[in-house]
Design an enzyme around this catalytic site. Sequence first.
Site, PDB file in Angstrom:
ATOM      1  CG  HIS A   1      -0.272  -0.048   2.549  1.00 40.54           C
ATOM      2  ND1 HIS A   1      -0.698  -0.823   3.604  1.00 40.54           N
ATOM      3  CD2 HIS A   1       0.822   0.616   3.013  1.00 40.54           C
ATOM      4  CE1 HIS A   1       0.089  -0.655   4.650  1.00 40.54           C
ATOM      5  NE2 HIS A   1       1.020   0.224   4.313  1.00 40.54           N
TER       6      HIS A   1
ATOM      7  CG  HIS B   1       0.819   4.293   7.681  1.00 37.09           C
ATOM      8  ND1 HIS B   1      -0.236   3.531   7.237  1.00 37.09           N
ATOM      9  CD2 HIS B   1       1.941   3.639   7.285  1.00 37.09           C
ATOM     10  CE1 HIS B   1       0.225   2.471   6.580  1.00 37.09           C
ATOM     11  NE2 HIS B   1       1.533   2.515   6.606  1.00 37.09           N
TER      12      HIS B   1
ATOM     13  CG  HIS C   1       8.763  -1.771   3.380  1.00 38.80           C
ATOM     14  ND1 HIS C   1       7.878  -2.749   3.763  1.00 38.80           N
ATOM     15  CD2 HIS C   1       8.151  -0.602   3.705  1.00 38.80           C
ATOM     16  CE1 HIS C   1       6.781  -2.206   4.271  1.00 38.80           C
ATOM     17  NE2 HIS C   1       6.919  -0.893   4.265  1.00 38.80           N
TER      18      HIS C   1
ATOM     19  CD  GLU D   1       3.321  -1.559   6.218  1.00 41.90           C
ATOM     20  OE1 GLU D   1       3.165  -0.367   6.542  1.00 41.90           O
ATOM     21  OE2 GLU D   1       3.489  -1.916   5.031  1.00 41.90           O
TER      22      GLU D   1
HETATM   23 FE   LIG Z   1       2.653   1.151   5.401  1.00 39.52          FE
END
Ligand SMILES: [Fe+2]
Length: 286
Positions: free
Chosen positions: A12, A59, A192, A239
């Site tokens: 996302h 977030h 990531h 995530e």
């Molecule tokens: Fe994210």
Amino acid sequence: MAAIIGGVATTHVPAIGKAIAEKKYNDPYWKPFFKGFDYVDYWLAREKPDVAVIFYNDHGLNFFLDKLPTFAVGAAKEYRSEDEGWGIPVSRSVAGDVDLSWHLINTLVVDEFDVTMCQEMLIDHAVTIPMALMWPDQKWPVKIVPISINTVQHPLPSLARCFKLGRSIGRGIESYPQNLRVMVVGTGGLSHQLDGPRAGFINKAFDQLCLDKIVAEPQLLARYSIHDWVKESGAQGVEFLNWMAMRGALTGKVSELHRNYHIPISNTAAATVVYGNVKEVQRQAA
Ligand SMILES: [Fe+2]
């Protein structure tokens, strides 16, 4: 009764929102990623879900570090998005399925998940970008139940805990008396890391392991500690908790219908998958 028709998971990252706004579908950088949604489009057109239960992480738009629930379930009629920076246009609102939300909240609490119940909830790019990717005409024919999992401030829930949360949601959906076709969605990942000395870290071999194991052997992934997951997948690779919850909610015979993996998209390993979910009784009848 409601039926779980399958699951979709996708990254996302905010840059996707900007690429969609600028219609960069055929741009050489973006094309390999957007092409991964051709099958998703086909599957959604065929399966016609009524509701999407979406596991994602906020977030900082709706929850911030001062008050951050481990698990929060939306129970609103409508979910608004607001400007969260990153150059992403503010998305349109998404309709919520309030009755299903309360049914799932009840199921979770009975199953000893003491969740935060949100009758007002802003949704950020972790919901709106997957919506925009799944329904590129932006008409969004489903209602949603958003379920936020803390992947931001440690201590985080374990992979095993998120899998069990998904299991509870799966049972909740299947015990819902309305005839709804429900899809489950997990957003974020894969590997990531955005900050620190390992910024830009991507682990393709580990991502492939996750994609290989999540379908038939999710319990193997559930054994990783959060610490080991960060080591293998990067600080933001956690995530994947959203993917584990999504997988947990698929309670039937699960099969991989589609997989697309492309690196990098904005310093992130971008994966898009579609999983089928066939109940045992349906298979016997077939
Ligand atoms: Fe994210």
